[in-house]
Design a protein around this motif. Structure first.
Motif, PDB file in Angstrom:
ATOM      1  N   ARG A  38     -61.166 -48.239 -62.552  1.00  0.00           N
ATOM      2  CA  ARG A  38     -59.774 -47.938 -62.487  1.00  0.00           C
ATOM      3  C   ARG A  38     -59.005 -48.631 -63.736  1.00  0.00           C
ATOM      4  O   ARG A  38     -57.674 -48.417 -63.837  1.00  0.00           O
ATOM      5  N   LEU A  62     -54.053 -54.292 -59.960  1.00  0.00           N
ATOM      6  CA  LEU A  62     -54.961 -53.404 -59.409  1.00  0.00           C
ATOM      7  C   LEU A  62     -55.469 -53.772 -58.101  1.00  0.00           C
ATOM      8  O   LEU A  62     -55.817 -53.173 -57.349  1.00  0.00           O
ATOM      9  N   SER A  81     -54.496 -46.970 -61.126  1.00  0.00           N
ATOM     10  CA  SER A  81     -55.003 -47.386 -62.468  1.00  0.00           C
ATOM     11  C   SER A  81     -54.117 -47.960 -63.325  1.00  0.00           C
ATOM     12  O   SER A  81     -52.939 -48.046 -63.269  1.00  0.00           O
TER      13      SER A  81
END
Length: 387
Positions: free
Chosen positions: A255, A223, A229
């Motif tokens: 996310r 991330l 995501s």
């Protein structure tokens, strides 16, 4: 002042006041054991007068010793008994050395887990010079469920150590911010496999599944490198809670999603990553499940399900040590056979030799294998036109 304690070596004379007792009818207590051992039906109170030799004799008879003396003396007793449990099996092969090591560790765990302590209804440990253990207990077990809790002392010490890691946090190469691991969740102090991920190309904008996430460290690295995501799964509720908390701390929760699941989440992803347990042997307790995978069941099921969870053009990322092959627990070529069976092929690999402390410790019974251990990041894709 705590009562004086005789040296651990002066342990052949049993303390006169130690009489086994049964819990009074209706007196409730909660029993906690990572190995799911049944609650003891009888406890033998002991104190600082008990030496290591006498304690070991009683433990070998199956007694549960309820320590009521000084906390620091209790820790010294554990250490003295551990030294007496040293094994001298001679191994002729890495596999024999591994089996002997596991037997010794299992015996040590079984024996030391019978030295227990009692906590009150507020998780207060009533030993002289005892630290405050309430926070560590609440982090692992939640609120007390009974007027008393009984737990192996060795397990409680592990919980205290984990609480300190959780408070201070752990620096991980490539991760911006600290990771705060929870008790019972695999601690990424071996960073070889983490560093392999730092060289991964084309992360930005990818949708990711992280299967067997643990602390969530691999998800967070991806991330922070631009993945769109991550949906992470783990079969252990403690790991899911740990990953969620760390995502919040690192500012990645928007996310990131962590689910308690057997293996894959629903749907497909551009990248599906897993760092599975790498030793194909039965786990002895709950904590073992991060390392031991009986009959390679997790790994085989991951490979079988991978093609159906990859989006078009997607890639699977498998992180795997060759230690099982070096120990003789898997035959050479086993992984290649599994990939063929699952209609997968290797697009590329990146490898790194082991740099953890055991790989350099010549006194370690498994040094011959551990010194040659290599961890590899496999990029896997479905075979074009495969069934």
């Amino acid at each position: 002042m705590p009562p004086p304690r005789r040296p651990a070596s002066d342990g052949d004379t049993p303390p006169p006041a130690d009489r086994p007792f049964s819990l009074a009818p209706g007196e409730a207590f909660t029993w906690h054991s990572e190995s799911d051992a049944p609650a003891p039906t009888r406890l033998s109170p002991v104190d600082d007068r008990l030496g290591a030799d006498a304690a070991l004799k009683r433990l070998r008879r199956g007694e549960y010793l309820l320590y009521t003396g000084d906390f620091h003396n209790a820790k010294q007793l554990l250490g003295a008994i551990t030294r007496r449990l040293g094994h001298s099996e001679k191994a002729r092969s890495p596999l024999e050395a591994f089996r002997a090591e596991r037997r010794a560790r299992h015996l040590e765990h079984e024996t030391l887990s019978r030295i227990v302590v009692a906590l009150d209804s507020s998780y207060r440990l009533g030993l002289a010079r005892a630290p405050d253990v309430a926070l560590a207990c609440r982090q692992v077990w939640g609120e007390p469920e009974a007027p008393a809790t009984v737990v192996p002392l060795k397990q409680l010490l592990g919980m205290l150590g984990a609480a300190e890691w959780r408070r201070k946090g752990l620096a991980v190469p490539g991760l911006t911010g600290l990771l705060h691991p929870h008790y019972g969740v695999y601690l990424p102090t071996r960073t070889d496999y983490v560093e392999l991920l730092l060289s991964l190309p084309h992360v930005k904008g990818k949708r990711v599944f992280d299967v067997g996430t643990g602390t969530g460290v691999l998800s967070f690295l991806l991330l922070q490198r631009g993945a769109e995501s991550v949906v992470a799964t783990d079969c252990d509720a403690r790991a899911v809670a740990c990953a969620r908390e760390n995502a919040e701390r690192l500012g990645l929760a928007r996310r990131f999603q962590a689910l308690e699941a057997d293996l894959f989440p629903e749907g497909k992803a551009d990248l599906v990553i897993s760092n599975p347990p790498w030793i194909p042997e039965p786990p002895k307790n709950r904590v073992d499940r991060a390392v031991f995978d009986e009959d390679s069941l997790f790994l085989r099921r991951f490979l079988e399900g991978l093609p159906s969870h990859l989006a078009p053009g997607g890639e699977g990322l498998l992180i795997l040590s060759n230690l099982a092959v070096l120990l003789g627990l898997r035959p050479q070529g086993w992984l290649e056979e599994q990939l063929t069976r699952c209609v997968l092929t290797v697009k590329w690999t990146r490898s790194t030799p082991a740099r953890h402390s055991k790989a350099k410790d010549r006194s370690d019974p498994l040094h011959a294998a551990r010194s040659r251990e290599v961890t590899t990041l496999y990029c896997l894709v479905p075979v074009p036109g495969g069934a």
